[in-house]
Design an enzyme around this catalytic site. Structure first.
Site, PDB file in Angstrom:
ATOM      1  N   GLU A 104     -41.851   1.973   6.088  1.00 60.23           N
ATOM      2  CA  GLU A 104     -40.590   1.621   6.747  1.00 60.23           C
ATOM      3  C   GLU A 104     -39.516   2.509   6.142  1.00 60.23           C
ATOM      4  O   GLU A 104     -39.058   2.271   5.024  1.00 60.23           O
ATOM      5  CB  GLU A 104     -40.260   0.142   6.529  1.00 60.23           C
ATOM      6  CG  GLU A 104     -39.011  -0.298   7.262  1.00 60.23           C
ATOM      7  CD  GLU A 104     -38.588  -1.711   6.913  1.00 60.23           C
ATOM      8  OE1 GLU A 104     -37.594  -2.181   7.493  1.00 60.23           O
ATOM      9  OE2 GLU A 104     -39.223  -2.337   6.050  1.00 60.23           O
ATOM     10  N   CYS A 145     -31.038   0.429   6.377  1.00 58.13           N
ATOM     11  CA  CYS A 145     -31.710   1.466   7.171  1.00 58.13           C
ATOM     12  C   CYS A 145     -31.430   1.330   8.654  1.00 58.13           C
ATOM     13  O   CYS A 145     -31.624   2.279   9.417  1.00 58.13           O
ATOM     14  CB  CYS A 145     -33.213   1.452   6.906  1.00 58.13           C
ATOM     15  SG  CYS A 145     -34.020  -0.110   7.279  1.00 58.13           S
ATOM     16  N   PRO A 171     -41.002  -2.916  -7.816  1.00 58.85           N
ATOM     17  CA  PRO A 171     -39.648  -2.972  -7.259  1.00 58.85           C
ATOM     18  C   PRO A 171     -38.840  -1.741  -7.650  1.00 58.85           C
ATOM     19  O   PRO A 171     -39.220  -0.975  -8.548  1.00 58.85           O
ATOM     20  CB  PRO A 171     -39.073  -4.235  -7.905  1.00 58.85           C
ATOM     21  CG  PRO A 171     -39.790  -4.340  -9.218  1.00 58.85           C
ATOM     22  CD  PRO A 171     -41.173  -3.800  -8.976  1.00 58.85           C
ATOM     23  N   SER A 172     -37.710  -1.573  -6.992  1.00 58.47           N
ATOM     24  CA  SER A 172     -36.796  -0.493  -7.350  1.00 58.47           C
ATOM     25  C   SER A 172     -36.357  -0.639  -8.793  1.00 58.47           C
ATOM     26  O   SER A 172     -36.160  -1.751  -9.297  1.00 58.47           O
ATOM     27  CB  SER A 172     -35.572  -0.517  -6.435  1.00 58.47           C
ATOM     28  OG  SER A 172     -34.550   0.312  -6.933  1.00 58.47           O
TER      29      SER A 172
END
Length: 362
Positions: free
Chosen positions: A244, A282, A171-172
């Site tokens: 993505e 996004c 994860p981030s």
């Protein structure tokens, strides 16, 4: 919190930690290990060893396991939504929606994985049978961003597990707590090694996953720059990648659209499309095309609408927009605004940091 490798939480080989900050208050929520290549290797080894057994697990049994995970997420949706709000910043109501989409995704892929295994093809001879069998790749690396940390994980994790792959999640570094909590509550019934989570920075923990010879599949959501880096590393090894990346999204308000839906609807739609999650999406609209016949009215009403939106901590039910995730991203937006003004743009509303919020990246 600690990393999750081979069915248990541990600090791994990390010698340092990363502090996780609430972007609305700038308070430290927790800290996680600053993972290393050794941790990535350990997680891949656990996933690789678990793969043969998980691959042989009948599809109906995997479906049941994913349905159970979805129900566990649903049972903890309030706590998960609150943690998302504290860790990532967007308003609680938006995180309630993210949790719904997350557990719904696991339900969906549970059923898809039950029957999607292959297909028959018309034979070239009466004595032949032609068919296609879909096989899992093995270990899938899922590298996720901070803006929708659980939903964008679910879109990777659920289909990977349903197809019989095992997974290592990175994860981030801004939002690992919600991912670790999700795994803790929803996947404790899986065999050890099927789902693993390592925490840390991309170059130190994520890139070793991309480079690892036992990781044939990489799913990533994030920046174009990082996606290009992943693609360049994966290409020589002919790895499968799902990228993505960022978008450049126009919003077009043609005259017939405005006349059909009304100016009020058009204004609220544009505001939502551009400002949900403080614009950190996004697919957020980045520019708006309006016919000159509606330009004046639209500009005035949009400025009025946005001017009445309330900035605040996402846990405050009165808040419409939360903070940005970190100060460097706020500075980036301020730089974009300055460039626009220099190029001739006029600021109709806002345009500076709020004077009444002295903490947080608003």
């Amino acid at each position: 919190m600690q990393m999750f490798i081979n069915g248990r939480f541990s600090g791994g080989q990390a010698k340092e930690t990363i502090q996780i900050i609430n972007p609305a208050t700038e308070e430290i929520l927790d800290e996680v290990p600053r993972g290393t290549a050794a941790d990535a290797n350990a997680a891949v080894a656990a996933a690789r060893d678990a793969f043969p057994g998980w691959k042989r697990t009948p599809a109906w049994e995997r479906a049941g396991i994913l349905h159970e995970a979805a129900e566990k997420i649903k049972a903890q949706e309030e706590a998960l939504a609150r943690l998302l709000t504290e860790e990532e910043g967007k308003p609680y109501v938006e995180n309630e929606e993210e949790i719904f989409w997350t557990y719904d995704t696991f339900h969906y892929y549970a059923e898809l994985g039950r029957h999607e295994r292959g297909r028959f093809l018309p034979p070239g001879d009466p004595d032949q049978i032609n068919f296609v069998i879909k096989e899992p790749y093995g270990v899938a690396a899922c590298i996720t961003p901070w803006n929708y940390p659980l939903l964008l994980l679910a879109w990777k994790l659920a289909p990977a597990l349903a197809a019989g792959n095992t997974v290592v999640i990175k994860p981030s570094e801004y939002t690992p707590l919600s991912t670790l909590r999700l795994v803790e509550i929803a996947f404790d019934h899986l065999p050890p090694g099927v789902v693993n989570v390592i925490t840390g920075y991309g170059p130190e923990a994520g890139e070793p996953l991309v480079r690892h010879p036992d990781v044939p599949l990489i799913a990533f959501t994030g920046s174009v720059e990082t996606g290009q880096r992943i693609a360049s590393l994966a290409a020589p090894m002919m790895k499968k990648v799902h990228l993505e990346l960022g978008g450049k999204d126009p919003f077009v308000l043609a005259p017939d659209i405005v006349e059909t839906v009304g100016m009020d609807t058009a204004v609220s739609a544009v505001a939502y499309a551009g400002l949900i999650n403080a614009g950190q999406v996004c697919t957020s609209s980045e520019r708006i095309y309006v016919h000159e016949s509606h330009f004046g009215q639209f500009s005035e009403e949009l400025a009025d609408f946005v001017g009445n939106l309330r900035l605040g901590n996402g846990l405050d039910p009165q808040a419409d927009i939360g903070p940005m995730i970190r100060n460097q991203f706020r500075k980036k937006v301020e730089g974009q605004l300055a460039e626009a003004i220099e190029a001739g743009a006029r600021v109709l509303v806002g345009g500076k940091r709020p004077s009444d919020l002295h903490q947080g990246f608003f």
